[in-house]
Design a protein around this motif. Sequence first.
Motif, short mmCIF file in Angstrom:
data_model
loop_
_atom_site.label_atom_id
_atom_site.label_comp_id
_atom_site.label_asym_id
_atom_site.label_seq_id
_atom_site.Cartn_x
_atom_site.Cartn_y
_atom_site.Cartn_z
N LEU A 245 0.82 -1.23 0.00
CA LEU A 245 0.00 0.00 0.00
C LEU A 245 0.84 1.27 0.00
N ASP A 246 1.96 1.27 0.71
CA ASP A 246 2.83 2.45 0.73
C ASP A 246 3.39 2.74 -0.67
N ILE A 247 3.78 1.69 -1.36
CA ILE A 247 4.33 1.87 -2.71
C ILE A 247 3.22 2.33 -3.65
N GLN A 248 2.03 1.76 -3.52
CA GLN A 248 0.91 2.18 -4.36
C GLN A 248 0.59 3.66 -4.14
N THR A 249 0.66 4.10 -2.88
CA THR A 249 0.41 5.51 -2.56
C THR A 249 1.47 6.39 -3.19
N GLN B 44 0.39 11.77 -10.08
CA GLN B 44 -0.31 13.05 -9.94
C GLN B 44 0.63 14.21 -10.30
N GLU B 45 1.88 14.12 -9.89
CA GLU B 45 2.84 15.18 -10.18
C GLU B 45 3.10 15.33 -11.68
N PHE B 46 3.03 14.23 -12.42
CA PHE B 46 3.37 14.26 -13.83
C PHE B 46 2.15 14.26 -14.75
#
Length: 83
Positions: free
Chosen positions: A59-63, A70-72
Motif C-alpha cells: 500500500l505504501d508503494i501504491q500511494t 499526480q505530479e506528472f
Amino acid sequence: MISSHLLEIERSIRALSLEEQEWLLERIKRQVQERKQTADKFIDAKDMNEQLAAMASDLDIQTEIASINQEFIVTEMDGLEKL
C-alpha cells in the motif's frame, strides 16, 4: 543407478589420449558452468518477479506511485504520447 549409455561413454573416454581427455574435461566443465549460470539467472528472475509482486501489493508503494503520477499528469497531457 548408472545407465549403460553412461558406461559406454566412460569406456570411450578411456580410449582417448590424455590430451583429448583434458580437452574434453575442460569442455564439460565449461558447459556445466554455463548451465549453472543459466539456472542462476532463472532463479534470480523468479526472485525478482516475486519481489515486484510484493511491491505491487504494498500500500505504501501504491500511494507513492499515485503521488508521482499526480505530479506528472500535466506532462502526460502534452500530446507526446502520439509520437
